[in-house]
Design a protein around this motif. Sequence first.
Motif, mmCIF file in Angstrom:
data_model
loop_
_atom_site.group_PDB
_atom_site.id
_atom_site.type_symbol
_atom_site.label_atom_id
_atom_site.label_comp_id
_atom_site.label_asym_id
_atom_site.label_seq_id
_atom_site.Cartn_x
_atom_site.Cartn_y
_atom_site.Cartn_z
ATOM 1 N N VAL A 108 0.835 -1.204 0.000
ATOM 2 C CA VAL A 108 0.000 0.000 0.000
ATOM 3 C C VAL A 108 0.868 1.251 0.000
ATOM 4 O O VAL A 108 1.741 1.413 0.863
ATOM 5 N N ARG A 109 0.596 2.124 -0.961
ATOM 6 C CA ARG A 109 1.345 3.377 -1.089
ATOM 7 C C ARG A 109 0.467 4.598 -0.821
ATOM 8 O O ARG A 109 0.983 5.645 -0.423
ATOM 9 N N VAL A 110 -0.820 4.477 -1.054
ATOM 10 C CA VAL A 110 -1.746 5.597 -0.856
ATOM 11 C C VAL A 110 -2.886 5.122 0.035
ATOM 12 O O VAL A 110 -3.560 4.125 -0.278
ATOM 13 N N LEU A 111 -3.118 5.870 1.145
ATOM 14 C CA LEU A 111 -4.157 5.501 2.101
ATOM 15 C C LEU A 111 -5.022 6.715 2.425
ATOM 16 O O LEU A 111 -4.511 7.769 2.798
ATOM 17 N N HIS A 112 -6.321 6.535 2.262
ATOM 18 C CA HIS A 112 -7.290 7.589 2.573
ATOM 19 C C HIS A 112 -8.076 7.199 3.828
ATOM 20 O O HIS A 112 -8.752 6.171 3.850
ATOM 21 N N LEU A 113 -7.979 8.098 4.844
ATOM 22 C CA LEU A 113 -8.755 7.920 6.076
ATOM 23 C C LEU A 113 -9.446 9.230 6.462
ATOM 24 O O LEU A 113 -9.583 9.540 7.646
ATOM 25 N N SER A 114 -9.890 9.955 5.484
ATOM 26 C CA SER A 114 -10.569 11.233 5.745
ATOM 27 C C SER A 114 -12.000 10.981 6.227
ATOM 28 O O SER A 114 -12.639 9.986 5.859
ATOM 29 N N ALA A 115 -12.471 11.920 7.047
ATOM 30 C CA ALA A 115 -13.857 11.875 7.535
ATOM 31 C C ALA A 115 -14.187 10.554 8.217
ATOM 32 O O ALA A 115 -15.216 9.911 7.930
ATOM 33 N N CYS A 116 -13.318 10.139 9.118
ATOM 34 C CA CYS A 116 -13.537 8.884 9.847
ATOM 35 C C CYS A 116 -13.729 9.123 11.352
ATOM 36 O O CYS A 116 -13.635 8.172 12.146
ATOM 37 N N ASN A 117 -13.987 10.381 11.726
ATOM 38 C CA ASN A 117 -14.195 10.738 13.139
ATOM 39 C C ASN A 117 -12.989 10.400 14.020
ATOM 40 O O ASN A 117 -13.145 10.073 15.196
ATOM 41 N N LEU A 118 -11.822 10.464 13.450
ATOM 42 C CA LEU A 118 -10.608 10.159 14.205
ATOM 43 C C LEU A 118 -10.251 11.331 15.120
ATOM 44 O O LEU A 118 -10.191 12.485 14.678
ATOM 45 N N ARG A 119 -9.990 11.031 16.358
ATOM 46 C CA ARG A 119 -9.607 12.057 17.324
ATOM 47 C C ARG A 119 -8.127 11.975 17.683
ATOM 48 O O ARG A 119 -7.546 12.950 18.136
ATOM 49 N N HIS A 120 -7.600 10.834 17.482
ATOM 50 C CA HIS A 120 -6.223 10.638 17.914
ATOM 51 C C HIS A 120 -5.574 9.582 17.031
ATOM 52 O O HIS A 120 -6.205 8.593 16.643
ATOM 53 N N GLN A 133 3.360 6.287 1.013
ATOM 54 C CA GLN A 133 3.886 7.552 0.480
ATOM 55 C C GLN A 133 2.901 8.714 0.599
ATOM 56 O O GLN A 133 3.332 9.863 0.738
ATOM 57 N N GLU A 134 1.606 8.421 0.568
ATOM 58 C CA GLU A 134 0.601 9.477 0.649
ATOM 59 C C GLU A 134 -0.453 9.092 1.690
ATOM 60 O O GLU A 134 -1.045 8.023 1.604
ATOM 61 N N LEU A 135 -0.668 10.025 2.641
ATOM 62 C CA LEU A 135 -1.638 9.789 3.712
ATOM 63 C C LEU A 135 -2.604 10.965 3.791
ATOM 64 O O LEU A 135 -2.182 12.110 3.961
ATOM 65 N N TYR A 136 -3.895 10.672 3.647
ATOM 66 C CA TYR A 136 -4.936 11.692 3.678
ATOM 67 C C TYR A 136 -5.832 11.440 4.901
ATOM 68 O O TYR A 136 -6.598 10.482 4.921
ATOM 69 N N ILE A 137 -5.704 12.324 5.900
ATOM 70 C CA ILE A 137 -6.498 12.197 7.136
ATOM 71 C C ILE A 137 -7.224 13.523 7.415
ATOM 72 O O ILE A 137 -7.363 13.939 8.573
ATOM 73 N N SER A 138 -7.686 14.155 6.378
ATOM 74 C CA SER A 138 -8.407 15.428 6.533
ATOM 75 C C SER A 138 -9.835 15.195 7.042
ATOM 76 O O SER A 138 -10.339 14.061 7.032
ATOM 77 N N HIS A 139 -10.464 16.291 7.484
ATOM 78 C CA HIS A 139 -11.861 16.263 7.945
ATOM 79 C C HIS A 139 -12.076 15.261 9.084
ATOM 80 O O HIS A 139 -13.021 14.471 9.079
ATOM 81 N N ASN A 140 -11.148 15.307 10.024
ATOM 82 C CA ASN A 140 -11.303 14.516 11.239
ATOM 83 C C ASN A 140 -11.296 15.460 12.445
ATOM 84 O O ASN A 140 -11.489 16.678 12.282
ATOM 85 N N LEU A 141 -11.078 14.917 13.617
ATOM 86 C CA LEU A 141 -11.087 15.710 14.853
ATOM 87 C C LEU A 141 -9.725 15.666 15.547
ATOM 88 O O LEU A 141 -9.634 15.819 16.761
ATOM 89 N N ILE A 142 -8.692 15.512 14.799
ATOM 90 C CA ILE A 142 -7.340 15.347 15.332
ATOM 91 C C ILE A 142 -6.838 16.684 15.878
ATOM 92 O O ILE A 142 -6.864 17.715 15.175
ATOM 93 N N ASP A 143 -6.355 16.690 17.111
ATOM 94 C CA ASP A 143 -5.829 17.918 17.713
ATOM 95 C C ASP A 143 -4.319 17.868 17.941
ATOM 96 O O ASP A 143 -3.689 18.906 18.152
ATOM 97 N N ILE A 144 -3.766 16.666 17.919
ATOM 98 C CA ILE A 144 -2.320 16.511 18.056
ATOM 99 C C ILE A 144 -1.824 15.567 16.964
ATOM 100 O O ILE A 144 -2.388 14.486 16.767
#
Length: 371
Positions: A108-120, A133-144
């Motif tokens: 796996v080189r590209v992983l999308h985890l956007s909008a998954c309600n992730l906080r941490h 190589q590419e990680l998309y974790i936008s539109h979540n609730l990550i603060d750190i």
Amino acid sequence: MNCRFDNNTQILDISGNSLTYLNKTSLRNMGVISLTQLNASRNSISDIHGEAFFGQSKLQTLDLSSNNLSYIEPWAFTRNPSLEWLSLSGNGFGMLPEEGYFLYSDSVRVLHLSACNLRHIPTETFQDLPNLQELYISHNLIDILPPLGTGFLTVLDVSNNNLRDLESDIFTSSPKIIRLNLSYNGLRTLNIEMLPQLAKVIRTDDLSGNPWVCDCVMFNTTYSWCRSQEQTSQNGKGDDNDEGKKSGTDSEDARKRELGTASDASDAESEKRHSSKKKRIASIGSGGDDSDADEAKARGDEDGKEQSADAAMLFGDADDITSDEVEHEAPGPKRGSGDERDSVKERSPDPDKHDENRSSVPFIGVDEAEE
């Protein structure tokens, strides 16, 4: 889903249906064994068996976005060595495993985890994805955002989260990042020590949408960074100018060498022509001397012939003149005297044998001489 497809089917789109699960035999019951792309997005899938994708060795792209997944077996994709692109966006994972890894996959080189309600995001979450190589974790609730531990990561999108601070460890754990999107977070200030790294990986809009505090601290930070950027730019221009001057000097030296070579070649050619001209002149002069000598010789022969003709006219044929007569005649009287005429008369008993030149000379008789 009670459908069967051709065994050679490579691209299968079953999105937008009412699928609630993928069990061990779901894909095999559909008759597909050579898939390269599978789109199962926008269903109601809440459970995926750990061997649901078993046998799909050619599968490269898998879209499971917008389903109801809250958990997925970490080894679900270990039997898919060609899988490079995976989307799990739009699922309700909420939390990722605190211990252990989220997924196991060497491909796996590209992983999308956007909008998954992730906080941490735990530190070890993606460490068993060594080629990510590419990680998309936008539109979540990550603060750190912790160190991700993915050494090959080049693109990271954490836009539209709740980040309030950014630690420099992100660049230490992922030194190959070339694109970092931090837009629409809660960032208020930036650490001046991070500005050089940020300047290399962010675009103009990658920091937009943040509630920046424009106080003295932020002003000093931004001002210092701008000054350093200006100095770097000027140094770069100076290096370019020096390189340009050096290049210009090298070009000028090369041009001079070319001109010198051309001049030497021209001088050599001129010397060659001059030498050739000298040789031609010498040849012409030598030929002229020979010609003059031949002409002089010819004139001498012609004069000799004329003298011989005169002598023959006066004295007769050379064969009739003996050496005694020549010696006797040499101190004799001059031409036109009577003795000479007598001598001529004696030597010419037959005047009819003489040619026209000799016959044209008037004969003076004895009686006329006496007169």
